[in-house]
Design a protein around this motif. Structure first.
Motif, PDB file in Angstrom:
ATOM      1  N   LYS A  15       0.829  -1.205   0.000  1.00 42.58           N
ATOM      2  CA  LYS A  15       0.000   0.000   0.000  1.00 42.58           C
ATOM      3  C   LYS A  15       0.867   1.259   0.000  1.00 42.58           C
ATOM      4  O   LYS A  15       0.542   2.231  -0.670  1.00 42.58           O
ATOM      5  N   GLU A  16       1.963   1.218   0.744  1.00 42.52           N
ATOM      6  CA  GLU A  16       2.867   2.369   0.774  1.00 42.52           C
ATOM      7  C   GLU A  16       3.522   2.585  -0.583  1.00 42.52           C
ATOM      8  O   GLU A  16       3.642   3.717  -1.048  1.00 42.52           O
ATOM      9  N   ILE A  17       3.940   1.502  -1.223  1.00 41.32           N
ATOM     10  CA  ILE A  17       4.555   1.623  -2.556  1.00 41.32           C
ATOM     11  C   ILE A  17       3.553   2.224  -3.529  1.00 41.32           C
ATOM     12  O   ILE A  17       3.877   3.156  -4.276  1.00 41.32           O
ATOM     13  N   LEU A  18       2.337   1.711  -3.529  1.00 42.42           N
ATOM     14  CA  LEU A  18       1.317   2.246  -4.428  1.00 42.42           C
ATOM     15  C   LEU A  18       1.052   3.723  -4.141  1.00 42.42           C
ATOM     16  O   LEU A  18       0.887   4.524  -5.059  1.00 42.42           O
ATOM     17  N   HIS A  19       1.041   4.083  -2.861  1.00 42.91           N
ATOM     18  CA  HIS A  19       0.841   5.487  -2.486  1.00 42.91           C
ATOM     19  C   HIS A  19       1.978   6.361  -3.018  1.00 42.91           C
ATOM     20  O   HIS A  19       1.729   7.416  -3.609  1.00 42.91           O
ATOM     21  N   PHE A  20       3.224   5.939  -2.813  1.00 39.56           N
ATOM     22  CA  PHE A  20       4.362   6.737  -3.267  1.00 39.56           C
ATOM     23  C   PHE A  20       4.400   6.862  -4.798  1.00 39.56           C
ATOM     24  O   PHE A  20       4.740   7.914  -5.326  1.00 39.56           O
ATOM     25  N   VAL A  21       4.051   5.803  -5.484  1.00 43.91           N
ATOM     26  CA  VAL A  21       4.024   5.848  -6.952  1.00 43.91           C
ATOM     27  C   VAL A  21       2.923   6.795  -7.420  1.00 43.91           C
ATOM     28  O   VAL A  21       3.154   7.651  -8.287  1.00 43.91           O
ATOM     29  N   SER A  22       1.733   6.683  -6.843  1.00 43.30           N
ATOM     30  CA  SER A  22       0.637   7.563  -7.263  1.00 43.30           C
ATOM     31  C   SER A  22       0.974   9.024  -6.977  1.00 43.30           C
ATOM     32  O   SER A  22       0.724   9.900  -7.807  1.00 43.30           O
ATOM     33  N   GLU A  23       1.576   9.269  -5.844  1.00 48.20           N
ATOM     34  CA  GLU A  23       1.984  10.626  -5.473  1.00 48.20           C
ATOM     35  C   GLU A  23       3.052  11.153  -6.436  1.00 48.20           C
ATOM     36  O   GLU A  23       2.978  12.298  -6.886  1.00 48.20           O
ATOM     37  N   ILE A  32      -4.285   3.844 -10.411  1.00 47.77           N
ATOM     38  CA  ILE A  32      -3.253   2.807 -10.499  1.00 47.77           C
ATOM     39  C   ILE A  32      -3.875   1.425 -10.347  1.00 47.77           C
ATOM     40  O   ILE A  32      -3.529   0.500 -11.063  1.00 47.77           O
ATOM     41  N   ILE A  33      -4.810   1.304  -9.434  1.00 45.39           N
ATOM     42  CA  ILE A  33      -5.363  -0.009  -9.110  1.00 45.39           C
ATOM     43  C   ILE A  33      -6.352  -0.518 -10.162  1.00 45.39           C
ATOM     44  O   ILE A  33      -6.271  -1.661 -10.581  1.00 45.39           O
ATOM     45  N   LEU A  34      -7.244   0.339 -10.580  1.00 44.83           N
ATOM     46  CA  LEU A  34      -8.311  -0.110 -11.473  1.00 44.83           C
ATOM     47  C   LEU A  34      -7.845  -0.238 -12.918  1.00 44.83           C
ATOM     48  O   LEU A  34      -6.808   0.294 -13.297  1.00 44.83           O
ATOM     49  N   HIS A  35      -8.625  -0.924 -13.712  1.00 47.10           N
ATOM     50  CA  HIS A  35      -8.314  -1.124 -15.139  1.00 47.10           C
ATOM     51  C   HIS A  35      -8.571   0.164 -15.899  1.00 47.10           C
ATOM     52  O   HIS A  35      -9.662   0.413 -16.390  1.00 47.10           O
ATOM     53  N   ASN A  36      -7.556   0.980 -15.970  1.00 41.98           N
ATOM     54  CA  ASN A  36      -7.621   2.278 -16.624  1.00 41.98           C
ATOM     55  C   ASN A  36      -6.600   2.252 -17.760  1.00 41.98           C
ATOM     56  O   ASN A  36      -5.441   1.928 -17.537  1.00 41.98           O
ATOM     57  N   ARG A  37      -6.996   2.608 -18.954  1.00 44.86           N
ATOM     58  CA  ARG A  37      -6.102   2.530 -20.103  1.00 44.86           C
ATOM     59  C   ARG A  37      -5.368   3.838 -20.388  1.00 44.86           C
ATOM     60  O   ARG A  37      -4.738   3.987 -21.420  1.00 44.86           O
ATOM     61  N   ASP A  38      -5.436   4.780 -19.479  1.00 47.96           N
ATOM     62  CA  ASP A  38      -4.714   6.031 -19.627  1.00 47.96           C
ATOM     63  C   ASP A  38      -3.212   5.755 -19.626  1.00 47.96           C
ATOM     64  O   ASP A  38      -2.713   4.998 -18.787  1.00 47.96           O
ATOM     65  N   LYS A  39      -2.489   6.367 -20.551  1.00 48.23           N
ATOM     66  CA  LYS A  39      -1.054   6.088 -20.705  1.00 48.23           C
ATOM     67  C   LYS A  39      -0.264   6.419 -19.429  1.00 48.23           C
ATOM     68  O   LYS A  39       0.608   5.648 -19.020  1.00 48.23           O
ATOM     69  N   LYS A  40      -0.582   7.545 -18.804  1.00 44.88           N
ATOM     70  CA  LYS A  40       0.118   7.937 -17.574  1.00 44.88           C
ATOM     71  C   LYS A  40      -0.146   6.935 -16.450  1.00 44.88           C
ATOM     72  O   LYS A  40       0.763   6.542 -15.718  1.00 44.88           O
ATOM     73  N   ALA A  41      -1.399   6.506 -16.325  1.00 40.85           N
ATOM     74  CA  ALA A  41      -1.755   5.524 -15.291  1.00 40.85           C
ATOM     75  C   ALA A  41      -1.102   4.176 -15.585  1.00 40.85           C
ATOM     76  O   ALA A  41      -0.620   3.506 -14.670  1.00 40.85           O
ATOM     77  N   VAL A  47       5.426   0.828 -13.115  1.00 40.04           N
ATOM     78  CA  VAL A  47       6.495   1.159 -12.159  1.00 40.04           C
ATOM     79  C   VAL A  47       6.177   0.521 -10.811  1.00 40.04           C
ATOM     80  O   VAL A  47       7.055  -0.071 -10.171  1.00 40.04           O
ATOM     81  N   ALA A  48       4.929   0.613 -10.383  1.00 45.81           N
ATOM     82  CA  ALA A  48       4.529  -0.008  -9.114  1.00 45.81           C
ATOM     83  C   ALA A  48       4.731  -1.517  -9.166  1.00 45.81           C
ATOM     84  O   ALA A  48       5.263  -2.114  -8.220  1.00 45.81           O
ATOM     85  N   MET A  49       4.339  -2.134 -10.273  1.00 48.35           N
ATOM     86  CA  MET A  49       4.532  -3.576 -10.438  1.00 48.35           C
ATOM     87  C   MET A  49       6.012  -3.934 -10.294  1.00 48.35           C
ATOM     88  O   MET A  49       6.373  -4.880  -9.588  1.00 48.35           O
ATOM     89  N   TYR A  50       6.846  -3.167 -10.982  1.00 44.06           N
ATOM     90  CA  TYR A  50       8.289  -3.411 -10.972  1.00 44.06           C
ATOM     91  C   TYR A  50       8.844  -3.312  -9.548  1.00 44.06           C
ATOM     92  O   TYR A  50       9.587  -4.186  -9.097  1.00 44.06           O
ATOM     93  N   LEU A  51       8.481  -2.255  -8.837  1.00 44.32           N
ATOM     94  CA  LEU A  51       8.991  -2.073  -7.475  1.00 44.32           C
ATOM     95  C   LEU A  51       8.499  -3.168  -6.532  1.00 44.32           C
ATOM     96  O   LEU A  51       9.261  -3.679  -5.708  1.00 44.32           O
ATOM     97  N   LEU A  52       7.235  -3.522  -6.655  1.00 46.31           N
ATOM     98  CA  LEU A  52       6.687  -4.583  -5.803  1.00 46.31           C
ATOM     99  C   LEU A  52       7.349  -5.924  -6.087  1.00 46.31           C
ATOM    100  O   LEU A  52       7.617  -6.701  -5.170  1.00 46.31           O
TER     101      LEU A  52
END
Length: 111
Positions: A15-23, A32-41, A47-52
């Motif tokens: 949760k902390e990693i996801l928070h820091f990435v979103s921030e 970040i969590i939901l199925h969103n096809r936006d390029k930035k998301a 990046v979150a996947m990679y770090l986790l």
């Protein structure tokens, strides 16, 4: 519940990693969590996947559960994409190091 509780030994959880990435990327945690096809998301999510996967050693199945039930092969693809991009993109390396420094600081302060 979006997040089943899981924590790794070093005191930093997903949760902390996801928070820091979103921030860091200026997007919401929901994007970040939901199925969103936006390029930035998509990029922030990878990046979150990679770090986790690389830093916290979560399995691709666990990460898939954290990210709205994504298939483990999608997680592996996202990690591979970031890993390849890191070889040729110093800006991305800087972004990832900046995110890592945030959760490293939090972990050191907590102990």
């Amino acid at each position: 519940m979006i997040f089943p509780f899981v924590e790794v030994d070093d005191g930093v959880d997903y949760k902390e990693i996801l928070h820091f990435v979103s921030e860091s990327y200026g997007i919401s945690l929901k994007e970040i969590i939901l199925h969103n096809r936006d390029k930035k998301a998509d990029h922030a999510r990878q990046v979150a996947m990679y770090l986790l996967f690389e830093d916290l050693c979560y399995s691709s199945v666990q990460i898939g559960r954290f990210l709205d039930k994504r298939d483990h092969t999608s997680i592996l693809h996202g990690c591979k994409k970031i890993k390849e991009e890191l070889k040729k993109n110093p800006k991305l390396r800087g972004e990832i190091e900046s995110i890592k420094s945030k959760y490293t600081k939090v972990n050191k302060v907590a102990y």
